[in-house]
Scaffold this motif. Structure first.
Motif, PDB file in Angstrom:
ATOM      1  N   ARG A 175       1.327   6.113  18.597  1.00 55.20           N
ATOM      2  CA  ARG A 175       2.214   5.936  17.450  1.00 55.20           C
ATOM      3  C   ARG A 175       3.130   7.136  17.261  1.00 55.20           C
ATOM      4  NH1 ARG A 175      -2.682   3.462  16.240  1.00 55.20           N
ATOM      5  NH2 ARG A 175      -2.533   1.364  15.320  1.00 55.20           N
TER       6      ARG A 175
ATOM      7  N   GLU B 253       0.149   3.150   9.696  1.00 60.26           N
ATOM      8  CA  GLU B 253       1.150   2.226  10.238  1.00 60.26           C
ATOM      9  C   GLU B 253       1.440   1.108   9.233  1.00 60.26           C
ATOM     10  OE1 GLU B 253       2.068  -0.426  14.255  1.00 60.26           O
ATOM     11  OE2 GLU B 253       0.164   0.647  14.045  1.00 60.26           O
ATOM     12  N   LYS B 254       0.388   0.566   8.605  1.00 60.11           N
ATOM     13  CA  LYS B 254       0.592  -0.488   7.608  1.00 60.11           C
ATOM     14  C   LYS B 254       1.403   0.026   6.415  1.00 60.11           C
ATOM     15  CE  LYS B 254      -3.559  -3.214   8.647  1.00 60.11           C
ATOM     16  NZ  LYS B 254      -4.875  -3.674   8.138  1.00 60.11           N
ATOM     17  N   ALA B 255       1.242   1.308   6.104  1.00 63.08           N
ATOM     18  CA  ALA B 255       2.003   1.900   4.997  1.00 63.08           C
ATOM     19  C   ALA B 255       3.445   2.207   5.386  1.00 63.08           C
ATOM     20  CB  ALA B 255       1.316   3.186   4.539  1.00 63.08           C
ATOM     21  N   GLY B 256       3.789   2.056   6.664  1.00 60.66           N
ATOM     22  CA  GLY B 256       5.157   2.281   7.110  1.00 60.66           C
ATOM     23  C   GLY B 256       5.453   3.704   7.532  1.00 60.66           C
TER      24      GLY B 256
ATOM     25  N   HIS C  23      -6.567  11.716   5.532  1.00 62.79           N
ATOM     26  CA  HIS C  23      -5.381  10.985   5.978  1.00 62.79           C
ATOM     27  C   HIS C  23      -4.192  11.928   6.148  1.00 62.79           C
ATOM     28  CE1 HIS C  23      -7.239   7.259   3.866  1.00 62.79           C
ATOM     29  NE2 HIS C  23      -7.616   7.321   5.131  1.00 62.79           N
TER      30      HIS C  23
ATOM     31  N   GLY D  41      -4.064   3.295  11.824  1.00 59.59           N
ATOM     32  CA  GLY D  41      -3.705   1.915  11.514  1.00 59.59           C
ATOM     33  C   GLY D  41      -3.267   1.753  10.067  1.00 59.59           C
ATOM     34  N   LYS D  42      -3.944   2.428   9.156  1.00 57.09           N
ATOM     35  CA  LYS D  42      -3.552   2.389   7.747  1.00 57.09           C
ATOM     36  C   LYS D  42      -2.183   3.038   7.544  1.00 57.09           C
ATOM     37  CE  LYS D  42      -8.220   2.347   5.756  1.00 57.09           C
ATOM     38  NZ  LYS D  42      -9.172   3.063   4.880  1.00 57.09           N
TER      39      LYS D  42
ATOM     40  N   TYR E 199       4.668   3.983  13.556  1.00 59.89           N
ATOM     41  CA  TYR E 199       4.850   2.709  14.244  1.00 59.89           C
ATOM     42  C   TYR E 199       4.644   2.911  15.735  1.00 59.89           C
ATOM     43  CZ  TYR E 199       9.566   4.095  15.797  1.00 59.89           C
ATOM     44  OH  TYR E 199      10.625   4.736  16.383  1.00 59.89           O
TER      45      TYR E 199
ATOM     46  N   MET F 114       0.843  -1.188   0.000  1.00 61.48           N
ATOM     47  CA  MET F 114       0.000   0.000   0.000  1.00 61.48           C
ATOM     48  C   MET F 114       0.886   1.248   0.000  1.00 61.48           C
ATOM     49  SD  MET F 114      -3.130   0.870   2.610  1.00 61.48           S
ATOM     50  CE  MET F 114      -3.920  -0.685   2.245  1.00 61.48           C
TER      51      MET F 114
ATOM     52  N   ASN G  69      -8.537   4.162  13.021  1.00 62.00           N
ATOM     53  CA  ASN G  69      -8.520   3.384  11.787  1.00 62.00           C
ATOM     54  C   ASN G  69      -7.530   3.974  10.779  1.00 62.00           C
ATOM     55  OD1 ASN G  69      -9.594   1.356   9.877  1.00 62.00           O
ATOM     56  ND2 ASN G  69     -10.472   3.134   8.833  1.00 62.00           N
TER      57      ASN G  69
END
Length: 351
Positions: free
Chosen positions: A69, A55-58, A11, A52-53, A61, A1, A49
């Motif tokens: 985070r 974080e998934k994208a880097g 975002h 969280g996205k 963290y 992603m 939410n």
């Protein structure tokens, strides 16, 4: 992603707020904090939410499972490249501080650089670094020829950028002629760069000194050696006490390795700061693991070249934690570099 498919306007705003809050507090950021302190008009669950996205994208963290985070190096990179605009108000602030009660023509370049470094450190809160202009662009103020023996002479070179430098060399000479030669060279070489002196056309010499062409060539090439023998460019450092206030540098061992780099291994730091091919207005930003030097892997470096006659001759920078006020740091570095460039163009002409 990737950033392109997750960072819509909401975002981006939530990410910007997360980074800004962490920069200000050095505390991991949670969704409840953003709901409380920023006017997003969405629920804590929605913000959680989005985080969280991110974080998934880097981009974010969690330093601990139960913590909020914080931005990653990749997150800071996206933040700097896409969301930061240098602070115009900060640029005006540093310009005012640099030009207040100043007269660079009376101070000289070294004092100008020291003043700029001190102000940059104070206003940024980070370690300020300014490289002394590269020697090959230094201009000759004065040279002196001193006889050491019957066949040895020392040439002392004073430039507009450095402390006096000297080189001794073998030379067969007439003592009476040595002073005349020094006067002649000062008259013709004063104000020229050492680079230019090394390429001087001796065929254009005055008729009275053409018989000394070989002797003059030896002296000119020796003057040029001052340039070749001083290729390492000193870096002026200010504000180590400023960075001690940052929690990231509370670990003594980490701080010691960084200070060793800045104070002892400057020849390694210089090429990271100075962009030889960089166009005017280009700012370099190295964030965390992007830094090529190990002691800087937890730091951010913001640097920009300054110029003399459109030629890059030195660099201005700040080193701090990756949790850096980038908007201010970029504006401060750029304004200081512009100020030094302007100072170099307004230095008094050499007589």
């Amino acid at each position: 992603m990737t950033a392109q498919n997750i960072l819509n306007l909401r975002h981006q705003n939530i990410f910007r707020a997360t980074v800004n809050h962490y920069i200000s507090t050095a505390e991991p950021v949670g969704s409840k904090t953003l709901v409380k302190e920023y006017d997003f008009h969405v629920s804590s669950a929605t913000i959680r939410n989005v985080m969280g996205k991110l974080e998934k994208a880097g981009f974010l963290y969690q330093p601990h499972v139960s913590a909020g985070r914080i931005p990653s190096d990749s997150g800071y990179r996206f933040y700097v490249d896409e969301l930061v605009t240098p602070n115009v108000k900060t640029r005006k602030q540093v310009h005012q501080a640099l030009t207040q009660n100043s007269d660079e023509q009376l101070w000289g370049l070294e004092a100008t650089l020291q003043k700029a470094n001190q102000i940059l450190s104070t206003l940024s809160g980070y370690i300020a670094l300014i490289t002394v202009p590269q020697q090959n662009y230094a201009r000759l103020r004065h040279l002196q020829l001193l006889p050491l023996s019957a066949s040895k002479v020392m040439v002392i070179v004073v430039t507009d950028m450095f402390q006096p430098q000297s080189v001794a060399f073998e030379l067969e000479y007439d003592p009476d002629e040595l002073t005349l030669l020094a006067n002649f060279l000062n008259h013709h070489l004063q104000g020229r760069s050492l680079e230019e002196i090394s390429r001087l056309d001796l065929d254009a010499l005055d008729q009275d000194f053409r018989h000394c062409a070989e002797l003059l060539d030896t002296i000119c090439q020796t003057v040029a050696k001052v340039n070749q023998n001083n290729l390492s460019t000193p870096i002026l450092v200010h504000g180590i006490s400023e960075v001690l206030r940052q929690p990231e540098f509370s670990q003594l061992e980490q701080l010691q390795t960084l200070l060793h780099l800045i104070e002892v291994r400057q020849e390694q730091l210089f090429p990271v700061m100075f962009n030889r091919e960089g166009e005017e207005g280009t700012t370099l930003i190295h964030i965390g693991t992007e830094n090529p030097l190990e002691p800087m892997k937890t730091c951010a470096l913001v640097s920009a070249n300054y110029y003399q006659e459109e030629v890059p001759v030195g660099s201005v920078g700040v080193i701090g934690p990756t949790r850096m006020f980038y908007e201010n740091a970029i504006a401060l570095v750029e304004a200081t570099a512009d100020y030094i460039s302007a100072s170099l163009t307004t230095q008094p002409e050499l007589a």
